[in-house]
Design a protein around this motif. Sequence first.
Motif, PDB file in Angstrom:
ATOM      1  N   ILE A 211       3.902 -10.493  -3.162  1.00  0.00           N
ATOM      2  CA  ILE A 211       3.191 -11.018  -1.418  1.00  0.00           C
ATOM      3  C   ILE A 211       1.323 -10.468  -2.846  1.00  0.00           C
ATOM      4  O   ILE A 211       1.811  -9.877  -3.100  1.00  0.00           O
ATOM      5  CB  ILE A 211       3.350  -9.889  -0.310  1.00  0.00           C
ATOM      6  N   GLN A 212       0.173 -11.368  -1.588  1.00  0.00           N
ATOM      7  CA  GLN A 212      -0.467 -11.605  -3.081  1.00  0.00           C
ATOM      8  C   GLN A 212      -1.776  -9.773  -2.132  1.00  0.00           C
ATOM      9  O   GLN A 212      -2.004 -10.361  -0.893  1.00  0.00           O
ATOM     10  CB  GLN A 212      -1.652 -12.337  -3.116  1.00  0.00           C
ATOM     11  N   TYR A 213      -2.946  -9.305  -2.718  1.00  0.00           N
ATOM     12  CA  TYR A 213      -3.864  -8.477  -2.275  1.00  0.00           C
ATOM     13  C   TYR A 213      -4.566  -8.061  -3.218  1.00  0.00           C
ATOM     14  O   TYR A 213      -4.643  -8.422  -4.224  1.00  0.00           O
ATOM     15  CB  TYR A 213      -3.181  -7.033  -1.815  1.00  0.00           C
ATOM     16  N   SER A 214      -5.410  -7.695  -3.167  1.00  0.00           N
ATOM     17  CA  SER A 214      -6.564  -7.472  -3.255  1.00  0.00           C
ATOM     18  C   SER A 214      -7.532  -6.001  -3.628  1.00  0.00           C
ATOM     19  O   SER A 214      -8.507  -5.870  -3.325  1.00  0.00           O
ATOM     20  CB  SER A 214      -8.464  -8.108  -2.466  1.00  0.00           C
ATOM     21  N   VAL A 215      -6.560  -5.705  -4.037  1.00  0.00           N
ATOM     22  CA  VAL A 215      -6.342  -4.553  -4.790  1.00  0.00           C
ATOM     23  C   VAL A 215      -7.115  -3.980  -6.465  1.00  0.00           C
ATOM     24  O   VAL A 215      -5.925  -4.863  -7.289  1.00  0.00           O
ATOM     25  CB  VAL A 215      -5.317  -3.514  -4.409  1.00  0.00           C
ATOM     26  N   THR A 216      -7.592  -3.338  -6.654  1.00  0.00           N
ATOM     27  CA  THR A 216      -7.652  -2.979  -8.024  1.00  0.00           C
ATOM     28  C   THR A 216      -6.787  -3.240  -9.517  1.00  0.00           C
ATOM     29  O   THR A 216      -6.208  -1.753  -8.329  1.00  0.00           O
ATOM     30  CB  THR A 216      -9.063  -2.479  -8.216  1.00  0.00           C
ATOM     31  N   SER A 217      -6.531  -3.506  -9.911  1.00  0.00           N
ATOM     32  CA  SER A 217      -5.213  -3.323 -10.672  1.00  0.00           C
ATOM     33  C   SER A 217      -5.713  -4.296 -12.273  1.00  0.00           C
ATOM     34  O   SER A 217      -5.831  -4.588 -12.272  1.00  0.00           O
ATOM     35  CB  SER A 217      -4.064  -3.805  -9.959  1.00  0.00           C
ATOM     36  N   THR A 218      -4.689  -3.286 -12.612  1.00  0.00           N
ATOM     37  CA  THR A 218      -4.862  -3.737 -14.511  1.00  0.00           C
ATOM     38  C   THR A 218      -2.962  -2.911 -15.229  1.00  0.00           C
ATOM     39  O   THR A 218      -2.721  -2.088 -14.345  1.00  0.00           O
ATOM     40  CB  THR A 218      -6.390  -2.720 -15.142  1.00  0.00           C
ATOM     41  N   ASN A 219      -3.412  -3.181 -16.419  1.00  0.00           N
ATOM     42  CA  ASN A 219      -2.519  -2.404 -17.058  1.00  0.00           C
ATOM     43  C   ASN A 219      -1.546  -0.865 -16.798  1.00  0.00           C
ATOM     44  O   ASN A 219      -2.895   0.203 -17.087  1.00  0.00           O
ATOM     45  CB  ASN A 219      -2.657  -2.190 -18.916  1.00  0.00           C
ATOM     46  N   GLY A 220      -0.535  -0.342 -16.384  1.00  0.00           N
ATOM     47  CA  GLY A 220      -0.158   1.388 -16.483  1.00  0.00           C
ATOM     48  C   GLY A 220      -0.530   1.236 -14.439  1.00  0.00           C
ATOM     49  O   GLY A 220       0.362   1.587 -14.247  1.00  0.00           O
ATOM     50  N   ALA A 221      -0.637   0.736 -13.920  1.00  0.00           N
ATOM     51  CA  ALA A 221      -0.593   0.068 -12.331  1.00  0.00           C
ATOM     52  C   ALA A 221       0.815  -0.652 -11.561  1.00  0.00           C
ATOM     53  O   ALA A 221       1.406  -0.511 -11.365  1.00  0.00           O
ATOM     54  CB  ALA A 221      -1.238  -0.655 -11.389  1.00  0.00           C
ATOM     55  N   SER A 222       2.006  -1.378 -12.575  1.00  0.00           N
ATOM     56  CA  SER A 222       2.540  -2.101 -12.920  1.00  0.00           C
ATOM     57  C   SER A 222       4.028  -0.843 -12.127  1.00  0.00           C
ATOM     58  O   SER A 222       3.981   0.544 -13.216  1.00  0.00           O
ATOM     59  CB  SER A 222       3.445  -2.215 -14.062  1.00  0.00           C
ATOM     60  N   GLY A 223       4.047  -1.244 -11.100  1.00  0.00           N
ATOM     61  CA  GLY A 223       5.212  -0.178 -10.459  1.00  0.00           C
ATOM     62  C   GLY A 223       5.075   0.580  -9.276  1.00  0.00           C
ATOM     63  O   GLY A 223       5.329   1.764  -8.621  1.00  0.00           O
ATOM     64  N   SER A 224       3.656   0.357  -9.494  1.00  0.00           N
ATOM     65  CA  SER A 224       2.970   1.519  -8.244  1.00  0.00           C
ATOM     66  C   SER A 224       3.485   0.678  -6.670  1.00  0.00           C
ATOM     67  O   SER A 224       3.468  -0.808  -6.544  1.00  0.00           O
ATOM     68  CB  SER A 224       1.054   1.209  -7.994  1.00  0.00           C
ATOM     69  N   PRO A 225       3.075   2.513  -5.693  1.00  0.00           N
ATOM     70  CA  PRO A 225       4.047   1.419  -4.539  1.00  0.00           C
ATOM     71  C   PRO A 225       2.997   0.883  -3.701  1.00  0.00           C
ATOM     72  O   PRO A 225       1.196   1.759  -4.040  1.00  0.00           O
ATOM     73  CB  PRO A 225       4.177   2.186  -3.945  1.00  0.00           C
ATOM     74  N   ILE A 226       2.680   0.293  -2.602  1.00  0.00           N
ATOM     75  CA  ILE A 226       1.835  -0.255  -2.207  1.00  0.00           C
ATOM     76  C   ILE A 226       1.751  -0.380  -0.368  1.00  0.00           C
ATOM     77  O   ILE A 226       3.391  -0.335  -0.596  1.00  0.00           O
ATOM     78  CB  ILE A 226       1.897  -2.185  -1.992  1.00  0.00           C
ATOM     79  N   PHE A 227       1.323   0.947   0.138  1.00  0.00           N
ATOM     80  CA  PHE A 227       1.402   1.254   1.496  1.00  0.00           C
ATOM     81  C   PHE A 227       0.214   0.104   2.804  1.00  0.00           C
ATOM     82  O   PHE A 227      -0.791  -0.841   1.835  1.00  0.00           O
ATOM     83  CB  PHE A 227       0.644   2.771   1.678  1.00  0.00           C
ATOM     84  N   ASN A 228       0.330   0.230   3.748  1.00  0.00           N
ATOM     85  CA  ASN A 228       0.084  -0.357   5.017  1.00  0.00           C
ATOM     86  C   ASN A 228      -0.711   0.509   5.501  1.00  0.00           C
ATOM     87  O   ASN A 228      -1.315   1.706   4.892  1.00  0.00           O
ATOM     88  CB  ASN A 228       0.835  -0.797   5.721  1.00  0.00           C
ATOM     89  N   HIS A 229      -1.638   0.768   6.521  1.00  0.00           N
ATOM     90  CA  HIS A 229      -3.032   1.233   6.729  1.00  0.00           C
ATOM     91  C   HIS A 229      -1.804   2.800   7.279  1.00  0.00           C
ATOM     92  O   HIS A 229      -2.538   3.891   7.490  1.00  0.00           O
ATOM     93  CB  HIS A 229      -3.581   0.715   8.540  1.00  0.00           C
ATOM     94  N   CYS A 230      -0.925   3.000   7.631  1.00  0.00           N
ATOM     95  CA  CYS A 230       0.041   3.900   8.031  1.00  0.00           C
ATOM     96  C   CYS A 230       0.787   4.694   6.721  1.00  0.00           C
ATOM     97  O   CYS A 230       1.665   5.292   7.564  1.00  0.00           O
ATOM     98  CB  CYS A 230       1.309   3.259   9.643  1.00  0.00           C
ATOM     99  N   GLY A 231       1.035   3.999   5.993  1.00  0.00           N
ATOM    100  CA  GLY A 231       1.353   4.531   5.029  1.00  0.00           C
ATOM    101  C   GLY A 231       2.975   3.851   4.808  1.00  0.00           C
ATOM    102  O   GLY A 231       3.961   5.040   4.038  1.00  0.00           O
ATOM    103  N   GLN A 232       2.974   2.654   4.838  1.00  0.00           N
ATOM    104  CA  GLN A 232       4.595   2.813   5.001  1.00  0.00           C
ATOM    105  C   GLN A 232       4.936   1.743   4.114  1.00  0.00           C
ATOM    106  O   GLN A 232       3.858   0.944   3.612  1.00  0.00           O
ATOM    107  CB  GLN A 232       5.047   1.445   6.330  1.00  0.00           C
ATOM    108  N   LEU A 233       5.943   1.723   3.312  1.00  0.00           N
ATOM    109  CA  LEU A 233       5.706   1.260   2.014  1.00  0.00           C
ATOM    110  C   LEU A 233       5.749  -0.500   2.363  1.00  0.00           C
ATOM    111  O   LEU A 233       6.694  -0.925   2.776  1.00  0.00           O
ATOM    112  CB  LEU A 233       7.213   1.175   1.022  1.00  0.00           C
ATOM    113  N   ILE A 234       5.018  -1.040   1.199  1.00  0.00           N
ATOM    114  CA  ILE A 234       5.458  -3.381   1.569  1.00  0.00           C
ATOM    115  C   ILE A 234       5.763  -3.679   0.805  1.00  0.00           C
ATOM    116  O   ILE A 234       6.228  -4.108   0.884  1.00  0.00           O
ATOM    117  CB  ILE A 234       3.813  -3.608   2.569  1.00  0.00           C
ATOM    118  N   ALA A 235       5.467  -3.013  -0.614  1.00  0.00           N
ATOM    119  CA  ALA A 235       5.615  -3.218  -1.394  1.00  0.00           C
ATOM    120  C   ALA A 235       5.325  -2.810  -3.135  1.00  0.00           C
ATOM    121  O   ALA A 235       5.588  -1.308  -3.406  1.00  0.00           O
ATOM    122  CB  ALA A 235       4.406  -4.740  -2.128  1.00  0.00           C
ATOM    123  N   VAL A 236       5.953  -3.294  -4.279  1.00  0.00           N
ATOM    124  CA  VAL A 236       5.675  -2.385  -5.398  1.00  0.00           C
ATOM    125  C   VAL A 236       4.972  -3.651  -6.153  1.00  0.00           C
ATOM    126  O   VAL A 236       5.354  -4.791  -6.416  1.00  0.00           O
ATOM    127  CB  VAL A 236       7.197  -2.682  -5.892  1.00  0.00           C
TER     128      VAL A 236
END
Length: 454
Positions: free
Chosen positions: A386-411
């Motif tokens: 899934i694609q999103y407009s979150v600022t990211s670069t090297n080192g952020a690989s493996g970070s959890p992505i949450f929705n507005h309620c704090g539920q995990l939606i992607a890695v």
Amino acid sequence: MENLENDLENNKKPEIENQIDENNHLDEVVKADSNIEENSEPIFEEPKIVDTPIEEVKPTPISTPEKKKKNGYKIAFFTLGGIVILGAAGYFGYPYFKKPAVVATENVCLDSDTKIYEAYKDAVVMVKHRYAYFAKINGKEIQLNVPEATEQVLYGTAFFIDKKGSMISNSHVLRPWTSNEGNEEIYTNISNMRRKIASILTTDIQPDGYETFIASNWGNASSEYYEEGGDYHDEGSEENHGEDFVTSADATVDSTVVSVDDIAASIPHKNYVSEDDIEVYMKTVDISVALHNSTDEWLPCTIGKLSEDPSVDLGVLQLVSKETPNSVVNIIDLKNAVVDDSSIQPGEKAVMIGYPLGEDLALTSSGVKVQLYNGQISKETDGTKIQYSVTSTNGASGSPIFNHCGQLIAVNFSGIEKIQGYNFGIVTKKINSIYPFLASRVGLQEEKLTDKTQ
């Protein structure tokens, strides 16, 4: 005048009579007391005066005030002790005794970025992966310490998913040499290094001396050894094969060849290790993680299962201790994750907690600090990413992505470095391929439904 004196004398007479009566009464009391003393034991004993020096006189202890005094000392002692203990715990054990401001529970919406950060900042860790080129020669493994094989360091992110020290990250963080990026260069280096080792390593070198010998003689190694040595001369002999006549010029050449062969025969011959007996590959030297708020403390890890599907960039990392630290109160519970990725629509919030640029951004004067970035979903999922407009670069690989309620939606797993806002994550349901959780989740849901019907 005579009358006045009579009046004064008459006035004084009653007073004098009263005094006489009082004195007579006192005399009677004294006589009564004296009669008692003569006929019976005294009721009251007169105090005896003892000539005792002043310094020897000691006051009689009074029990009640002393007890109160002792109780006061006890209260003060225990109060001071409590303050000291709490102060020590606060100073030395703050990262371990503190509680997060928000405790995440199932079906509770953490409706702000701050609450999401407070709930999960301790569960997200920075990964430090050191890896290098290794060679196995006749069964002996060594690490190559040559210019083309310098040790590499890669930073990434992972997050705890259970109390056994298990974490989720990207497979390219846990095994970077298998990723698509730089694969061609790695394979070329491996091939060249095998040839170079074969060009200098002789069979008389003992296995324990391989590493030192290769490092010392690497400047004489050549990856073109076989083309210039064996193959070239073999091709030349094949070209002259089958000629049925000999010229005078040929005879001259033949005499020269014989002379060279005689000289070569006098030189000691060296046998080189065959390239077929040499294996070169990349391998982990060390992999560890640092917790949020930690200071120069890296916890050793082992690499678990990696996804067999190259499109699913996920893998499992686990602490060697197999125990999640006590400071991690809230793991990122997969039972609360969003597995129906079709429900995630463009325009919805996306929140990332991770370590972009690794130590460059994470290290501060007060320890390692995780970071939060947010954006929104940019495009519908294709079932894997899934694609999103979150600022990211090297080192952020493996970070959890949450929705507005704090539920995990992607890695989080990839993005375009030069242009921010085009980043991608593997949807949560794909974690099941490396860390099965959907079956247990379905079982839990069925159990809840059974309880409700009862």
